[in-house]
Design a protein around this motif. Structure first.
Motif, PDB file in Angstrom:
ATOM      1  N   VAL A   1       3.521   1.002  -1.343  1.00  0.00           N
ATOM      2  CA  VAL A   1       2.268   0.252  -1.380  1.00  0.00           C
ATOM      3  C   VAL A   1       2.165  -0.516  -2.689  1.00  0.00           C
TER       4      VAL A   1
ATOM      5  N   GLY B   1      -5.426  -5.954   5.769  1.00  0.00           N
ATOM      6  CA  GLY B   1      -4.071  -5.516   5.450  1.00  0.00           C
ATOM      7  C   GLY B   1      -3.971  -4.337   4.517  1.00  0.00           C
ATOM      8  N   PHE B   2      -5.096  -3.712   4.173  1.00  0.00           N
ATOM      9  CA  PHE B   2      -5.066  -2.548   3.290  1.00  0.00           C
ATOM     10  C   PHE B   2      -4.721  -1.289   4.090  1.00  0.00           C
ATOM     11  N   LEU B   3      -3.947  -0.417   3.495  1.00  0.00           N
ATOM     12  CA  LEU B   3      -3.518   0.806   4.173  1.00  0.00           C
ATOM     13  C   LEU B   3      -4.693   1.766   4.320  1.00  0.00           C
TER      14      LEU B   3
ATOM     15  N   THR C   1      -3.383  -0.266   9.149  1.00  0.00           N
ATOM     16  CA  THR C   1      -4.097  -1.068   8.146  1.00  0.00           C
ATOM     17  C   THR C   1      -5.426  -1.542   8.701  1.00  0.00           C
ATOM     18  N   ASP C   2      -6.301  -1.984   7.784  1.00  0.00           N
ATOM     19  CA  ASP C   2      -7.558  -2.613   8.236  1.00  0.00           C
ATOM     20  C   ASP C   2      -7.312  -4.101   8.466  1.00  0.00           C
TER      21      ASP C   2
ATOM     22  N   ALA D   1       2.528   2.415   9.619  1.00  0.00           N
ATOM     23  CA  ALA D   1       1.335   2.236   8.780  1.00  0.00           C
ATOM     24  C   ALA D   1       0.180   1.784   9.654  1.00  0.00           C
TER      25      ALA D   1
ATOM     26  N   GLU E   1      -2.826  -2.426  13.318  1.00  0.00           N
ATOM     27  CA  GLU E   1      -4.161  -2.510  12.744  1.00  0.00           C
ATOM     28  C   GLU E   1      -5.046  -1.412  13.310  1.00  0.00           C
TER      29      GLU E   1
ATOM     30  N   ARG F   1       3.869  -1.397  11.586  1.00  0.00           N
ATOM     31  CA  ARG F   1       2.492  -1.544  11.145  1.00  0.00           C
ATOM     32  C   ARG F   1       1.613  -1.903  12.345  1.00  0.00           C
TER      33      ARG F   1
ATOM     34  N   LYS G   1      -1.801  -2.438  -0.341  1.00  0.00           N
ATOM     35  CA  LYS G   1      -1.256  -2.917   0.925  1.00  0.00           C
ATOM     36  C   LYS G   1       0.187  -2.435   1.109  1.00  0.00           C
TER      37      LYS G   1
END
Length: 337
Positions: A317, A255-257, A251-252, A249, A228, A226, A321
């Motif tokens: 997910v 923590g959202f994908l 994420t923002d 992954a 960011e 993961r 997340k």
């Protein structure tokens, strides 16, 4: 010493190949015809037998001797695999102590083509004494077994299928088919579903396919690659390769994908850029709105999703997340793909 009665000690009959093949075909046709006749003959007695088995509080006790006993073992195994507690009681052993395995609340299914098999008949008084219903599967409606049973399933045939019309062939095939039909009816009465069936077969491919969830196979926690949004292609590449999934992954800050970066994305990024920079932001290389799956979904569903969208990795997910990653390799190892 060799036995002079064994076929290998005799000269083989000079039968042409086509004539010999026709004998085999005739056996198959004869047995098939007997099954069709039985299908047109059965009626309310099958319904009554199925209802008694489905409603019993105990087990289905299947008993027989000889070839009928062998068929009885298969019938008991079929019922057990479909969720009806069942076991085979050898007719001879039953009258020498094994009747102690039978309890009130059980149902007896007795197989005898003649309906006069002494060892089978000797078990009946015990079942009567404890109040266990008796279902007979026999080729003779007038037999003693049929007369003493609560329900009679007629397994009569016009002839056996072997060339001599002597060996149990058509009759045992019909017994087996009636047992399968009865098991199917009980399964419908009990509302068995695929997940229930898998519970009885956890060690087989079917059990794995129906019971394994994505969360059982996915990489999570520290194994989840993961980065960011705002990370560089170089940083995403390091994360992707160090975790061994060929993807990471994106994420923002909460923590959202927001995307996924795979080795395929890397190749496409390098191909379309005249002067590709590994310091470019990951947003320039990642795939937006990647294919995802919930961790509590069946692993078999992940296989179908990968096949449908031609991808080899999915993000698991929960509430937007990423909580795990699953690769086709894990599914292959589990025997699902």
């Amino acid at each position: 010493m060799s036995c002079p009665m064994l076929p290998r000690d005799r000269d083989l009959c000079p039968v042409e190949g086509e004539a010999l093949l026709e004998t085999g075909r005739r056996v198959l046709r004869q047995e098939g015809e007997e099954l069709l006749r039985a299908a047109g003959r059965v009626g309310d007695e099958m319904v009554e037998a199925a209802r008694r088995i489905a409603a019993c509080d105990g087990r289905l006790v299947v008993s027989g001797l000889g070839k009928s006993g062998l068929i009885g073992r298969k019938i008991a195994a079929t019922f057990a695999s479909l969720g009806t507690p069942s076991f085979f009681l050898h007719a001879t052993e039953g009258s020498h102590g094994d009747l102690g395995m039978v309890c009130r609340g059980d149902v007896g299914l007795f197989l005898s083509n003649s309906g006069e098999t002494r060892e089978v008949l000797e078990l009946l008084p015990f079942f009567r004494r404890i109040g266990a219903p008796i279902i007979a599967m026999t080729g003779k409606e007038s037999s003693r077994l049929a007369q003493e049973a609560d329900v009679v399933l007629l397994a009569a045939v016009e002839r056996e299928a072997d060339p001599l019309n002597l060996a149990p062939t058509s009759s045992t095939t019909l017994q087996l088919a009636l047992g399968d039909a009865l098991a199917g009816m009980v399964t419908e009465l009990r509302g068995l579903c695929q997940e229930d069936f898998a519970l009885f077969h956890p060690g087989g491919a079917l059990g794995r396919k129906l019971l394994l969830r994505v969360e059982d196979l996915m990489g999570s926690g520290e194994r989840l690659p993961r980065v960011e949004r705002g990370a560089t292609v170089s940083e995403a590449l390091f994360e992707m390769t160090s975790k061994g999934y060929g993807a990471t992954a994106v994420t923002d800050e909460e923590g959202f994908l927001v995307g996924i970066f795979t080795d395929g994305d890397l190749r496409r990024f390098l191909e379309r850029s005249l002067h590709p920079s590994m310091d470019a932001p990951i947003e320039e290389a990642m795939t937006l709105s990647p294919k995802t799956i919930a961790p509590d979904r069946l692993a078999a569903e992940a296989v179908l999703l990968m096949e449908r969208h031609e991808v080899s990795v999915l993000m698991a997910v929960r509430q937007g997340k990423p909580v795990g990653i699953i690769h086709l390799h894990e599914l292959l190892k589990a025997g699902l793909a």
